[in-house]
Design a protein around this motif. Sequence first.
Motif, PDB file in Angstrom:
ATOM      1  N   LEU A 101       0.824  -1.210   0.000  1.00 39.40           N
ATOM      2  CA  LEU A 101       0.000   0.000   0.000  1.00 39.40           C
ATOM      3  C   LEU A 101       0.866   1.272   0.000  1.00 39.40           C
ATOM      4  N   LEU A 102       1.999   1.189   0.685  1.00 39.14           N
ATOM      5  CA  LEU A 102       2.841   2.370   0.857  1.00 39.14           C
ATOM      6  C   LEU A 102       3.576   2.797  -0.414  1.00 39.14           C
ATOM      7  N   GLN A 103       3.487   2.015  -1.472  1.00 37.73           N
ATOM      8  CA  GLN A 103       4.090   2.445  -2.736  1.00 37.73           C
ATOM      9  C   GLN A 103       3.396   3.685  -3.289  1.00 37.73           C
ATOM     10  N   PHE A 104       2.147   3.917  -2.808  1.00 32.04           N
ATOM     11  CA  PHE A 104       1.388   5.095  -3.253  1.00 32.04           C
ATOM     12  C   PHE A 104       1.594   6.298  -2.325  1.00 32.04           C
ATOM     13  N   PHE A 105       2.457   6.153  -1.326  1.00 32.83           N
ATOM     14  CA  PHE A 105       2.703   7.221  -0.346  1.00 32.83           C
ATOM     15  C   PHE A 105       3.104   8.545  -1.000  1.00 32.83           C
ATOM     16  N   PRO A 106       3.998   8.561  -2.023  1.00 30.20           N
ATOM     17  CA  PRO A 106       4.412   9.837  -2.627  1.00 30.20           C
ATOM     18  C   PRO A 106       3.257  10.618  -3.251  1.00 30.20           C
ATOM     19  N   GLU A 107       2.162   9.925  -3.599  1.00 33.33           N
ATOM     20  CA  GLU A 107       1.046  10.601  -4.253  1.00 33.33           C
ATOM     21  C   GLU A 107       0.151  11.337  -3.265  1.00 33.33           C
ATOM     22  N   LEU A 108       0.340  11.093  -1.976  1.00 33.57           N
ATOM     23  CA  LEU A 108      -0.496  11.724  -0.952  1.00 33.57           C
ATOM     24  C   LEU A 108      -0.012  13.145  -0.663  1.00 33.57           C
ATOM     25  N   ALA A 109      -0.932  13.972  -0.205  1.00 28.86           N
ATOM     26  CA  ALA A 109      -0.559  15.325   0.216  1.00 28.86           C
ATOM     27  C   ALA A 109       0.281  15.236   1.489  1.00 28.86           C
ATOM     28  N   PRO A 110       1.208  16.186   1.729  1.00 22.24           N
ATOM     29  CA  PRO A 110       2.065  16.143   2.925  1.00 22.24           C
ATOM     30  C   PRO A 110       1.274  15.985   4.222  1.00 22.24           C
ATOM     31  N   LYS A 111       0.132  16.631   4.309  1.00 22.67           N
ATOM     32  CA  LYS A 111      -0.681  16.532   5.528  1.00 22.67           C
ATOM     33  C   LYS A 111      -1.141  15.096   5.757  1.00 22.67           C
ATOM     34  N   VAL A 112      -1.511  14.405   4.664  1.00 19.59           N
ATOM     35  CA  VAL A 112      -1.958  13.010   4.763  1.00 19.59           C
ATOM     36  C   VAL A 112      -0.754  12.106   5.040  1.00 19.59           C
ATOM     37  N   GLN A 113       0.384  12.428   4.432  1.00 22.66           N
ATOM     38  CA  GLN A 113       1.600  11.647   4.683  1.00 22.66           C
ATOM     39  C   GLN A 113       1.930  11.638   6.177  1.00 22.66           C
ATOM     40  N   LYS A 114       1.786  12.797   6.820  1.00 20.43           N
ATOM     41  CA  LYS A 114       2.062  12.875   8.254  1.00 20.43           C
ATOM     42  C   LYS A 114       1.068  12.046   9.062  1.00 20.43           C
ATOM     43  N   LYS A 115      -0.165  11.975   8.582  1.00 20.09           N
ATOM     44  CA  LYS A 115      -1.175  11.133   9.246  1.00 20.09           C
ATOM     45  C   LYS A 115      -0.794   9.660   9.126  1.00 20.09           C
ATOM     46  N   VAL A 116      -0.266   9.270   7.977  1.00 19.87           N
ATOM     47  CA  VAL A 116       0.200   7.891   7.773  1.00 19.87           C
ATOM     48  C   VAL A 116       1.320   7.570   8.761  1.00 19.87           C
ATOM     49  N   LEU A 117       2.253   8.509   8.912  1.00 20.10           N
ATOM     50  CA  LEU A 117       3.368   8.288   9.834  1.00 20.10           C
ATOM     51  C   LEU A 117       2.879   8.164  11.276  1.00 20.10           C
ATOM     52  N   PHE A 118       1.856   8.894  11.625  1.00 20.81           N
ATOM     53  CA  PHE A 118       1.298   8.793  12.973  1.00 20.81           C
ATOM     54  C   PHE A 118       0.718   7.408  13.222  1.00 20.81           C
ATOM     55  N   GLU A 161      10.793   0.703   6.532  1.00 22.59           N
ATOM     56  CA  GLU A 161      11.851   0.321   5.604  1.00 22.59           C
ATOM     57  C   GLU A 161      11.395   0.591   4.169  1.00 22.59           C
ATOM     58  N   ARG A 162      10.130   0.289   3.898  1.00 27.89           N
ATOM     59  CA  ARG A 162       9.578   0.559   2.562  1.00 27.89           C
ATOM     60  C   ARG A 162       9.543   2.060   2.290  1.00 27.89           C
ATOM     61  N   LEU A 163       9.121   2.825   3.288  1.00 22.57           N
ATOM     62  CA  LEU A 163       9.050   4.277   3.114  1.00 22.57           C
ATOM     63  C   LEU A 163      10.416   4.900   2.890  1.00 22.57           C
ATOM     64  N   SER A 164      11.442   4.304   3.499  1.00 20.56           N
ATOM     65  CA  SER A 164      12.787   4.867   3.349  1.00 20.56           C
ATOM     66  C   SER A 164      13.289   4.732   1.920  1.00 20.56           C
ATOM     67  N   ARG A 165      12.627   3.915   1.118  1.00 23.89           N
ATOM     68  CA  ARG A 165      13.045   3.692  -0.266  1.00 23.89           C
ATOM     69  C   ARG A 165      12.178   4.415  -1.286  1.00 23.89           C
ATOM     70  N   VAL A 166      11.115   5.087  -0.828  1.00 25.19           N
ATOM     71  CA  VAL A 166      10.275   5.821  -1.770  1.00 25.19           C
ATOM     72  C   VAL A 166      10.728   7.272  -1.844  1.00 25.19           C
ATOM     73  N   LYS A 167      10.434   7.917  -2.955  1.00 30.78           N
ATOM     74  CA  LYS A 167      10.837   9.316  -3.143  1.00 30.78           C
ATOM     75  C   LYS A 167       9.817  10.226  -2.453  1.00 30.78           C
ATOM     76  N   VAL A 168      10.309  11.023  -1.512  1.00 31.94           N
ATOM     77  CA  VAL A 168       9.455  11.949  -0.779  1.00 31.94           C
ATOM     78  C   VAL A 168       9.934  13.369  -1.069  1.00 31.94           C
ATOM     79  N   ASP A 169       9.048  14.191  -1.624  1.00 34.42           N
ATOM     80  CA  ASP A 169       9.433  15.542  -2.026  1.00 34.42           C
ATOM     81  C   ASP A 169       9.537  16.512  -0.858  1.00 34.42           C
ATOM     82  N   ASP A 170       8.647  16.352   0.127  1.00 38.19           N
ATOM     83  CA  ASP A 170       8.628  17.280   1.257  1.00 38.19           C
ATOM     84  C   ASP A 170       9.766  16.930   2.224  1.00 38.19           C
ATOM     85  N   PRO A 171      10.752  17.838   2.408  1.00 37.13           N
ATOM     86  CA  PRO A 171      11.893  17.517   3.283  1.00 37.13           C
ATOM     87  C   PRO A 171      11.482  17.278   4.738  1.00 37.13           C
TER      88      PRO A 171
END
Length: 472
Positions: A27-44, A59-69
């Motif tokens: 499921l987390l392969q689609f993480f980059p497509e989420l808005a930053p606010k939603v990404q933070k909710k996923v991390l929570f 570990e999966r998230l560490s390998r995906v491209k995340v635009d928001d620093p």
Amino acid sequence: MNQTEIHFIDELKYCVEREDTVKATALLQFFPELAPKVQKKVLFEILKAPDRTAYPMLERLSRVKVDDPNVAESIRELIYEKSYSNGDLILDYIKKSAPENKVLYIRIAGELKIRESIGLLEDILLQESDTDILEAAMTALGRIGDSSASSSVAKYLHVSESRLHLAAINALAEMGGPSAIKKLSEALSGGSGMDLAIIDALARIQDQQALEKLCELLSSQFVDLRNAAIDRLIAIGPKAIPVVCENLKSDDDDALIHSLNVLGNIGDITALPAVLKVIYNEPSNPNVRFAVYEAMERLPSTRSAISLAQGLTDPVESVAMAAAKAIDKNLSTVLVAGMRNIIEARDSQSEKVVATLIDSGADNAFNFLLDSAAFQDYAFSHLTETAHPDTVTHFLELLKKKGEKHLSKRIKAALKPEEERAVRIMAVDDSKMMLNIYKRKLHDMGYDSETYELPARAIEAVKAGKPDVPTT
């Protein structure tokens, strides 16, 4: 959140509740497509999950491209947070992660000082070829700080890849201990670009053995190594004094001179007894005596009075001048009385001592001795007959400030017109005192001189107009 994002969060919660890491990571392969606010909710939501469920997801998230620093940093922080009490998970991921992600877990093992990873990291140094992974493994071993791994790391002190060479040096510096110091010392060649990095590493370790090695380098045949060791010992400061003082027992005059230079530049009075012991032993080498008095100039103490007064009568001019400079910084009633006795004896030494005090620029001593008739006689003779014109000008200004009009008039009246000098000579030396000696000697020989303490200034002067004779 829109409906798609709400559905994503609900699906993730469902996977976490059932500890279905396979579906969650898919499921987390689609993480980059989420808005930053939603990404933070996923991390929570991942934060709330049990470690063994959360870790594969992170570990999966560490390998995906995340635009928001900020989100990328949050992922990294969360990985660290879940790693603190899960060393076995770190080891597992070091073993099975893809090369581009292995570095992350190796770094975590180092920063969290996971000792159980030492063997695995040493295996990587034996088997791996990827530079990034090898560099990370050595850095991690250094941070863990177990010197048992020093042999594995030290193999990379002799590779051509500078990044790995430097990583090995830094790792051994972090480890410290006899084994690491021995391997660093053995890697010094005198011709390697990494030699200075090794000296820096020894200076960072700063234990007894590392300091002893730096002191050994004071007698190195390689100028760069020797100068670097001098600079590092001076920077270490008082902590280095006991070891450097031991070096004063050396039979090697060069090591002795450089050790005295270090102690003088550190400038801590605790070094004085060891320095005085050198002069009490009456070294035959004038360069050693010179170094002693230069050090004593920077170590002011009334305890040095007798030695400094004796130094004024040294047969070598530069040594006597060094003693005079030291006297001016250590002036005391005892020293003034001792100099008066020498000068007022009006023997063969008296005139020489006055000339030495004047030529060295010992202004304080000049002021204190000026009421002595013998001193005035010798000063008059030297300033009107042999002193450099710059020295004469300087001391006439001192006399003016003290209101000594009579002596000043006598000197001015006796001065001969300065002859024009055809030959111009430049002298460069890092010692002001030696420059004063060169200036006077050249003047006595009938030459015009220019002196420079900094080579860069001398080069500028040469470009403006070449001298007839350059000297260094």
